[in-house]
Design a protein around this motif. Sequence first.
Motif, short mmCIF file in Angstrom:
data_model
loop_
_atom_site.label_atom_id
_atom_site.label_comp_id
_atom_site.label_asym_id
_atom_site.label_seq_id
_atom_site.Cartn_x
_atom_site.Cartn_y
_atom_site.Cartn_z
N ILE A 1 31.69 26.49 -9.32
CA ILE A 1 30.31 26.35 -8.87
C ILE A 1 30.09 27.19 -7.61
CG2 ILE A 1 28.70 24.69 -7.84
CD1 ILE A 1 29.92 22.66 -9.94
N ASP A 2 31.15 27.27 -6.79
CA ASP A 2 31.06 28.13 -5.61
C ASP A 2 31.14 29.61 -5.96
OD1 ASP A 2 30.85 25.95 -4.09
OD2 ASP A 2 32.93 25.92 -3.39
N GLY A 3 31.26 29.92 -7.24
CA GLY A 3 31.21 31.31 -7.66
C GLY A 3 32.56 32.00 -7.75
N ALA A 4 33.64 31.21 -7.74
CA ALA A 4 34.97 31.83 -7.82
C ALA A 4 35.25 32.28 -9.26
CB ALA A 4 36.05 30.86 -7.37
N GLY A 5 35.86 33.44 -9.41
CA GLY A 5 36.25 33.93 -10.74
C GLY A 5 37.63 33.42 -11.11
N ASP A 6 38.09 33.79 -12.30
CA ASP A 6 39.37 33.30 -12.79
C ASP A 6 40.55 33.68 -11.90
OD1 ASP A 6 39.50 31.74 -15.28
OD2 ASP A 6 38.12 33.30 -15.97
N LEU A 7 40.51 34.91 -11.40
CA LEU A 7 41.62 35.38 -10.60
C LEU A 7 41.74 34.56 -9.32
CD1 LEU A 7 43.49 37.54 -11.49
CD2 LEU A 7 42.34 39.16 -9.96
N ARG A 8 40.58 34.24 -8.71
CA ARG A 8 40.63 33.45 -7.47
C ARG A 8 41.05 32.03 -7.75
NH1 ARG A 8 35.73 33.57 -3.61
NH2 ARG A 8 36.77 31.69 -2.89
N ILE A 9 40.53 31.48 -8.84
CA ILE A 9 40.91 30.11 -9.18
C ILE A 9 42.41 30.03 -9.43
CG2 ILE A 9 40.72 28.37 -11.00
CD1 ILE A 9 37.77 29.14 -11.17
N PHE A 10 42.91 31.02 -10.15
CA PHE A 10 44.32 31.07 -10.44
C PHE A 10 45.15 31.16 -9.16
CE2 PHE A 10 47.85 34.14 -10.89
CZ PHE A 10 48.74 33.35 -11.59
N ALA A 11 44.78 32.10 -8.28
CA ALA A 11 45.60 32.38 -7.11
C ALA A 11 45.43 31.34 -6.01
CB ALA A 11 45.30 33.77 -6.58
N GLN A 12 44.18 30.79 -5.87
CA GLN A 12 43.95 29.95 -4.70
C GLN A 12 43.90 28.47 -5.00
OE1 GLN A 12 40.53 31.59 -2.73
NE2 GLN A 12 41.67 33.35 -1.98
N ILE A 13 43.66 28.13 -6.28
CA ILE A 13 43.59 26.70 -6.61
C ILE A 13 44.83 26.27 -7.39
CG2 ILE A 13 42.22 24.88 -7.70
CD1 ILE A 13 40.44 26.21 -5.79
N ILE A 14 45.06 26.93 -8.51
CA ILE A 14 46.10 26.46 -9.42
C ILE A 14 47.51 26.73 -8.88
CG2 ILE A 14 46.95 26.55 -11.79
CD1 ILE A 14 44.15 25.63 -11.82
N LEU A 15 47.74 27.97 -8.50
CA LEU A 15 49.10 28.36 -8.10
C LEU A 15 49.63 27.54 -6.93
CD1 LEU A 15 50.89 30.26 -9.52
CD2 LEU A 15 50.24 32.09 -7.96
N PRO A 16 48.83 27.32 -5.87
CA PRO A 16 49.37 26.54 -4.75
C PRO A 16 49.75 25.11 -5.14
CG PRO A 16 47.39 27.71 -4.08
CD PRO A 16 47.50 27.86 -5.56
N MET A 17 49.13 24.59 -6.23
CA MET A 17 49.47 23.23 -6.65
C MET A 17 50.77 23.20 -7.45
SD MET A 17 46.63 21.30 -5.92
CE MET A 17 46.56 19.99 -7.13
N CYS A 18 51.29 24.35 -7.79
CA CYS A 18 52.43 24.40 -8.72
C CYS A 18 53.76 24.67 -8.04
CB CYS A 18 52.19 25.47 -9.78
SG CYS A 18 50.84 25.04 -10.87
N LYS A 19 53.84 24.41 -6.74
CA LYS A 19 55.08 24.75 -6.04
C LYS A 19 56.31 24.09 -6.66
CE LYS A 19 53.26 26.25 -1.64
NZ LYS A 19 52.40 25.59 -0.66
N PRO A 20 56.24 22.80 -7.04
CA PRO A 20 57.46 22.21 -7.64
C PRO A 20 57.90 22.95 -8.90
CG PRO A 20 55.86 20.51 -7.11
CD PRO A 20 55.16 21.82 -6.93
N ALA A 21 56.92 23.33 -9.73
CA ALA A 21 57.27 24.04 -10.97
C ALA A 21 57.82 25.42 -10.66
CB ALA A 21 56.06 24.15 -11.89
#
Lengths: 318, 288
Positions: free
Chosen positions: B186-206
């Motif tokens: 909704i804030d206008g982030a594209g897939d690349l930003r969502i991937f790099a800034q939202i999803i990836l940081p949550m995946c540190k254990p994996a």
Amino acid sequence: MTVDHAKPAAVGADRPATERAPAPKARRRSDRDGKWWTPWLFLAPALILFVYFKFIPMITAVTMSFQDVQPYLGNQWVGGQNYGTVLGDEAFHSAIWHTVIIAVGQTVGSMVIGLALALLMEGQSKRLKFLRSAAFLPVVVPIAVVAELWRIMYHPTEDGMLNSILGLVGLGPSGFINDPDTSMVSVIVTGIWRGAPYDMMIFLAGLAGIDRGLYEAATVDGASRWRKILHVTLPGLRSVFSILFVLAAIRGLRVFTEVFLLTNGGPNGSTEVAMTLIYKLGLEQNRLGVGAAGAVLLFLATLVLTLFVQVLRRRRDA
Amino acid sequence: MTAANDSALGLDAVKSPGGRILKFVLYTLLLLVFAGPLLALLVSAFNNVSDPTALSVVPSSPTLDNFGIAFDLGVGMYLLNSFLVVGFGLLLQVVVSVLAGYALARKKFRFMTFVLVAILATLMLPEEILAIPLSLILSDLPVVHLNLIGSLAGMIVPLGAWAFSILVMTEFMKDVPRELEEAARIDGAGDLRIFAQIILPMCKPALGVIGVFGFTMIWDQYLLPLLVSTDASTYTLPLALRTLRIDTNVTPGVIMAASLLALLPSVAAFLFFQRSFVRGLASGALKG
């Protein structure tokens, strides 16, 4: 399949009440979610690499197995001839026999000793944690190092490390990997040394999942330690057993590096296994088609084994 | 709950003198069998032995000469090769796996199940079986016609196709809450930003799991480097051990010194990231 499709729709129908109207949202998402090719862009590196290094090699292996492979001369289609060679070849027969013995020996040995290790070292104390880490070390030592280390330990004279231990109890000296009578056992023992601690770790994960209340109840009923193991622990580890069995059996069928380094199939071909023979046929004698046929058969054996255990598990669960 | 029921055997609760002695003997024996040979390796690497056949258990004449001789024989270069392969190979493997994991876990698209099954199927395909055709393909890559035989690149690039890591990342990324992603969208982030800034940081254990597993797997590799290398200049350290042994002037001490260098990185990776390692082992195996 239909159930799977129905689910997201149902969830979607619940949600909009808390947010905004369903129709515009659905459209917005499909716009914002990117183009249809966005996922393919993310998948592209993986797909290219899998095609190049998994799928094409696999197709190549299958086609090569039906051909007489002649670099620079062009390949000749020979039908099932390579398979005939493999299945009729004395050397392949004994290699398959050796592979099965090693697979069974290492699988059973690793599981029995791994289970014993897990039972002995289950617990929360610091000392046990240290012991477990120490016992696990062989698993993370590179296989090439394991082989070089055991080669020296297996030195066939009296002052070889294992022979001097045997000497203490009045046995030996044994030729170990240098004697056709003991070479197979020696290869299997080295495999168990590295396989048992691995199995131990998986068993420990399984043991942690067993309900402590059951032990409590068994104790209240006056069950001995042995009966607790037999009636509570082992049934609780059932799925672990079948998984380890598949993993270890596949590991056993594809055995290559430790045999290649310890004995390279010798002495007198007494430890020649499927993979070392395929390697020799393919890369040293350039009989690539025959080697490929052997590899395809080995793959089929792995596949049948995996599916067999899966079916067995399904049937038991159902 | 009593300590006796804390484990299957309840050995922690055994306190009688006889029981303690029995436990001590058992645990010492275990340690001797599984860690003893590695201790002999360690001692021999630092010990000067004239006997060409035996390992040392007691450091009778401590020395660093073994390492000196090993480096004279090129172990430094082999070690560098190993580090190059594991460094670039792991980087490639992790990048490829997180990208693929994002698509498989967070997107819905046609043929997704097909792609997932095709990738999963390679888990059942032992690399040994593909070895010979793989080496043929590396000598002349289809379409681009590159020959990677005899180069470190030939050992590195195939490492990118590693189904286990994709599987771990996909499973983990599925569990990242949708709400986070939607808020960013909704804030206008594209897939690349969502991937790099939202999803990836949550995946540190994996990332820890696939990192430590990938590292030890690549470091342990033998057959692929064996097929790809044509001369000593591209040997990795595990491959070089065999060629060291063939030289009859080389004592076990030197081989053990080189072996010690070959095992330290993966043992260190295990000891430092033990939690990730055990978690990956259990989840990978139990999902099977």
